[in-house]
Design a protein around this motif. Sequence first.
Motif, PDB file in Angstrom:
ATOM      1  N   UNK A   6      58.050 -35.179  14.718  1.00 21.72           N
ATOM      2  CA  UNK A   6      59.214 -34.962  15.572  1.00 21.72           C
ATOM      3  C   UNK A   6      58.795 -34.238  16.850  1.00 21.72           C
ATOM      4  N   UNK A   7      57.965 -33.225  16.712  1.00 24.94           N
ATOM      5  CA  UNK A   7      57.479 -32.478  17.879  1.00 24.94           C
ATOM      6  C   UNK A   7      56.688 -33.386  18.808  1.00 24.94           C
ATOM      7  N   UNK A   8      55.821 -34.224  18.232  1.00 25.33           N
ATOM      8  CA  UNK A   8      55.032 -35.147  19.050  1.00 25.33           C
ATOM      9  C   UNK A   8      55.941 -36.103  19.816  1.00 25.33           C
ATOM     10  N   UNK A   9      56.937 -36.669  19.135  1.00 22.46           N
ATOM     11  CA  UNK A   9      57.868 -37.594  19.796  1.00 22.46           C
ATOM     12  C   UNK A   9      58.631 -36.901  20.926  1.00 22.46           C
ATOM     13  N   UNK A  10      59.073 -35.680  20.696  1.00 26.41           N
ATOM     14  CA  UNK A  10      59.790 -34.940  21.742  1.00 26.41           C
ATOM     15  C   UNK A  10      58.865 -34.604  22.910  1.00 26.41           C
ATOM     16  N   UNK A  69      70.059 -53.148  35.426  1.00 27.41           N
ATOM     17  CA  UNK A  69      68.995 -52.858  34.477  1.00 27.41           C
ATOM     18  C   UNK A  69      68.748 -51.350  34.458  1.00 27.41           C
ATOM     19  N   UNK A  70      68.745 -50.780  33.269  1.00 30.57           N
ATOM     20  CA  UNK A  70      68.418 -49.358  33.137  1.00 30.57           C
ATOM     21  C   UNK A  70      66.906 -49.230  33.252  1.00 30.57           C
ATOM     22  N   UNK A  71      66.469 -48.212  33.960  1.00 28.33           N
ATOM     23  CA  UNK A  71      65.040 -47.992  34.188  1.00 28.33           C
ATOM     24  C   UNK A  71      64.282 -47.943  32.858  1.00 28.33           C
ATOM     25  N   UNK A  72      63.149 -48.629  32.778  1.00 30.17           N
ATOM     26  CA  UNK A  72      62.356 -48.601  31.545  1.00 30.17           C
ATOM     27  C   UNK A  72      61.918 -47.186  31.149  1.00 30.17           C
ATOM     28  N   UNK A  73      61.709 -46.312  32.109  1.00 29.13           N
ATOM     29  CA  UNK A  73      61.336 -44.936  31.781  1.00 29.13           C
ATOM     30  C   UNK A  73      62.484 -44.232  31.054  1.00 29.13           C
ATOM     31  N   UNK A  74      63.712 -44.499  31.484  1.00 26.91           N
ATOM     32  CA  UNK A  74      64.882 -43.935  30.803  1.00 26.91           C
ATOM     33  C   UNK A  74      64.974 -44.484  29.380  1.00 26.91           C
ATOM     34  N   UNK A  75      64.816 -45.783  29.244  1.00 20.33           N
ATOM     35  CA  UNK A  75      64.887 -46.427  27.936  1.00 20.33           C
ATOM     36  C   UNK A  75      63.809 -45.878  27.006  1.00 20.33           C
ATOM     37  N   UNK A  76      62.605 -45.744  27.521  1.00 16.17           N
ATOM     38  CA  UNK A  76      61.481 -45.252  26.718  1.00 16.17           C
ATOM     39  C   UNK A  76      61.724 -43.799  26.284  1.00 16.17           C
ATOM     40  N   UNK A  77      62.156 -42.981  27.238  1.00 18.54           N
ATOM     41  CA  UNK A  77      62.427 -41.575  26.919  1.00 18.54           C
ATOM     42  C   UNK A  77      63.509 -41.465  25.839  1.00 18.54           C
ATOM     43  N   UNK A  78      64.595 -42.211  25.997  1.00 18.24           N
ATOM     44  CA  UNK A  78      65.698 -42.138  25.037  1.00 18.24           C
ATOM     45  C   UNK A  78      65.288 -42.664  23.671  1.00 18.24           C
ATOM     46  N   UNK A  79      64.459 -43.701  23.627  1.00 19.66           N
ATOM     47  CA  UNK A  79      63.986 -44.231  22.346  1.00 19.66           C
ATOM     48  C   UNK A  79      63.138 -43.189  21.619  1.00 19.66           C
ATOM     49  N   UNK A  80      62.292 -42.495  22.360  1.00 21.16           N
ATOM     50  CA  UNK A  80      61.477 -41.437  21.756  1.00 21.16           C
ATOM     51  C   UNK A  80      62.353 -40.301  21.236  1.00 21.16           C
ATOM     52  N   UNK A  82      65.550 -40.472  20.371  1.00 20.70           N
ATOM     53  CA  UNK A  82      66.345 -40.969  19.242  1.00 20.70           C
ATOM     54  C   UNK A  82      65.493 -41.024  17.971  1.00 20.70           C
ATOM     55  N   UNK A  83      64.258 -41.496  18.109  1.00 18.86           N
ATOM     56  CA  UNK A  83      63.360 -41.571  16.955  1.00 18.86           C
ATOM     57  C   UNK A  83      63.056 -40.178  16.402  1.00 18.86           C
ATOM     58  N   UNK A  84      63.034 -39.173  17.302  1.00 19.06           N
ATOM     59  CA  UNK A  84      62.791 -37.794  16.877  1.00 19.06           C
ATOM     60  C   UNK A  84      64.056 -37.152  16.311  1.00 19.06           C
ATOM     61  N   UNK A  85      65.197 -37.851  16.420  1.00 18.63           N
ATOM     62  CA  UNK A  85      66.454 -37.302  15.921  1.00 18.63           C
ATOM     63  C   UNK A  85      67.136 -36.371  16.900  1.00 18.63           C
TER      64      UNK A  85
END
Length: 141
Positions: A6-10, A69-80, A82-85
């Motif tokens: 979780x820490x790594x993902x954040x 289109x939402x910026x890929x950096x935004x999408x990537x950050x939010x996915x990380x 979300x995966x971290x909870x």
Amino acid sequence: MTMSQQTLLLRLADLVLILHVLFVAFVVVGLLAIYAGYFLQWQWVRHRTFRVIHLCAIGYVVVQAWFGIVCPLTTWEMALRAKAGAGTYTGSFIQYWLQSLLYFTMPEWVFIVVYTLFGGLVLASWFVVRPNHTSVSFFRS
């Protein structure tokens, strides 16, 4: 998921956020530097490679805005995140931070207009502060 995962993902999400902020700073501060450089006679603001990269950067933002289109950096950050909870946000990066920092709520079309106008200023800088036809060192003033 373990705490270290979780820490790594954040941390990765924070790294993407930092990259995003640096991209925005490059676009905004780059334009300010181009016009300031015109008056202060800084030759590095006329460096062709810098100017092409700068124009492409804002062009990318404008095209994303026009196509919704939402910026890929935004999408990537939010996915990380979300995966971290962790909590995430919706909409564009700029819209979220303007809304959070300035309590600025506007419809999406306003941001499209702002991005387009800013892109127009960057394009105009190409003609007002003409880039050199030859390569110039970034470190000469």
